[in-house]
Enzyme design. Structure first.
Site, short mmCIF file in Angstrom:
data_model
loop_
_atom_site.label_atom_id
_atom_site.label_comp_id
_atom_site.label_asym_id
_atom_site.label_seq_id
_atom_site.Cartn_x
_atom_site.Cartn_y
_atom_site.Cartn_z
N PRO A 2 0.83 -1.21 0.00
CA PRO A 2 0.00 0.00 0.00
C PRO A 2 0.86 1.26 0.00
O PRO A 2 1.88 1.33 0.70
CB PRO A 2 -0.78 -0.10 1.31
N GLU A 3 0.48 2.24 -0.81
CA GLU A 3 1.19 3.52 -0.87
C GLU A 3 0.22 4.60 -0.37
O GLU A 3 -0.85 4.29 0.14
CB GLU A 3 1.65 3.78 -2.31
N ARG A 113 1.34 -12.09 5.25
CA ARG A 113 2.80 -12.25 5.16
C ARG A 113 3.54 -11.89 6.44
O ARG A 113 4.75 -12.11 6.55
CB ARG A 113 3.34 -11.40 4.00
#
Ligand SMILES: [Zn+2]
Length: 277
Positions: A2-3, A113
């Protein structure tokens, strides 16, 4: 990962759901390494019976402000999701942290993750975090002149420089590629060689690419969802990112992919020539 647009979308949905709510306690921490600081027992002690003042964003960090001026700071990294759900919703095996909210709901951190991190920071810790990060590209103070000053004399190439959070906060691989395409600049161009007109183009491209993506609630290529579990829509508007071999939307030349500083980098060889000045 995500940015800025994805983190901002999570922030907005979280703020709506959490503002004024109380954290009654910690129901579970199934992956203790998710809690980067402080130690887990202290983390639980401080959070109990805190009210949430609101949710802000700095760079790619989500900052949940608490009534004692501490804040929960979350970095989603690759696959982290913050979700506000009913306490009756089954907890899936990827949920790492469960906080109990008043109103029979949970704030859950789900992270397949396990690279995501949560910190509980006091005011000094928050100020230190802020100092490590460059300006916010959607703030009014981030002008073309400010970008000229940031890039002046830099020997680094544009792509890795745009990913450096100490220079500009919030850009990642997708939006750096999209901004360079929109500005017509080659990712390997040396930053300090750009003239003022080129920097102004880059500035306009960065702000437009990010603002458009915020308006479309982010880019969902695989894992990203907002705090209500909804996908973004910006993946339908990407010009070059992930489109190697497909025609450039502006000129039809096939988009190329190269690796720059270990990151896949997408560009149009016709629209983004490497110039020597
Ligand atoms: Zn092109």
């Amino acid at each position: 990962m995500p940015e800025l647009p994805e983190v901002e979308t999570v922030r907005r949905t979280l703020d709506e759901a959490l503002r004024g709510r109380e954290i009654l306690g910690v129901a579970a921490i199934t992956w203790p390494r998710t809690i980067a600081a402080p130690a887990v027992d202290m983390f639980c002690g401080v959070l109990c019976n805190r009210q949430i003042w609101g949710v802000r964003r700095r760079a790619k960090y989500i900052i949940i402000d608490l009534d004692n001026e501490d804040a929960l700071v979350v970095h989603l990294r690759m696959t982290g999701r913050l979700l506000v759900v009913s306490e009756d919703e089954p907890v899936d095996p990827y949920t790492r942290v469960v906080l109990i909210l008043n109103g029979s709901e949970h704030l859950r951190f789900r992270d397949v993750r396990k690279f995501g991190r949560i910190w509980l920071l006091d005011r000094a810790g928050l100020e230190q975090l802020d100092r490590q990060l460059g300006p916010e590209p959607l703030d009014p103070g981030f002008t073309a002149e400010a970008l000229v000053n940031l890039l002046r004399g830099r020997q680094a190439r544009l792509k890795p420089l745009l990913l450096d959070q100490r220079l500009i906060a919030g850009l990642g691989n997708i939006y750096a590629d999209e901004a360079l395409w929109r500005a017509g600049l080659h990712p390997l161009q040396t930053a300090g060689e750009l003239n003022d007109e080129e920097v102004a183009r880059l500035h306009a491209a960065i702000t437009a690419v990010l603002a458009d993506a915020v308006a479309r609630r982010g880019t969902t290529l695989s894992d990203y969802r907002d705090a209500l579990g909804e996908m973004g829509e910006n993946q339908n508007y990407l010009a070059v990112y992930g489109r190697q071999g497909q025609p450039c939307p502006r000129c039809g030349t096939p988009v190329e992919r190269v690796v720059v500083a270990q990151r896949g980098t997408h560009f149009c060889p016709h629209c983004q020539p490497l110039s020597s000045s």
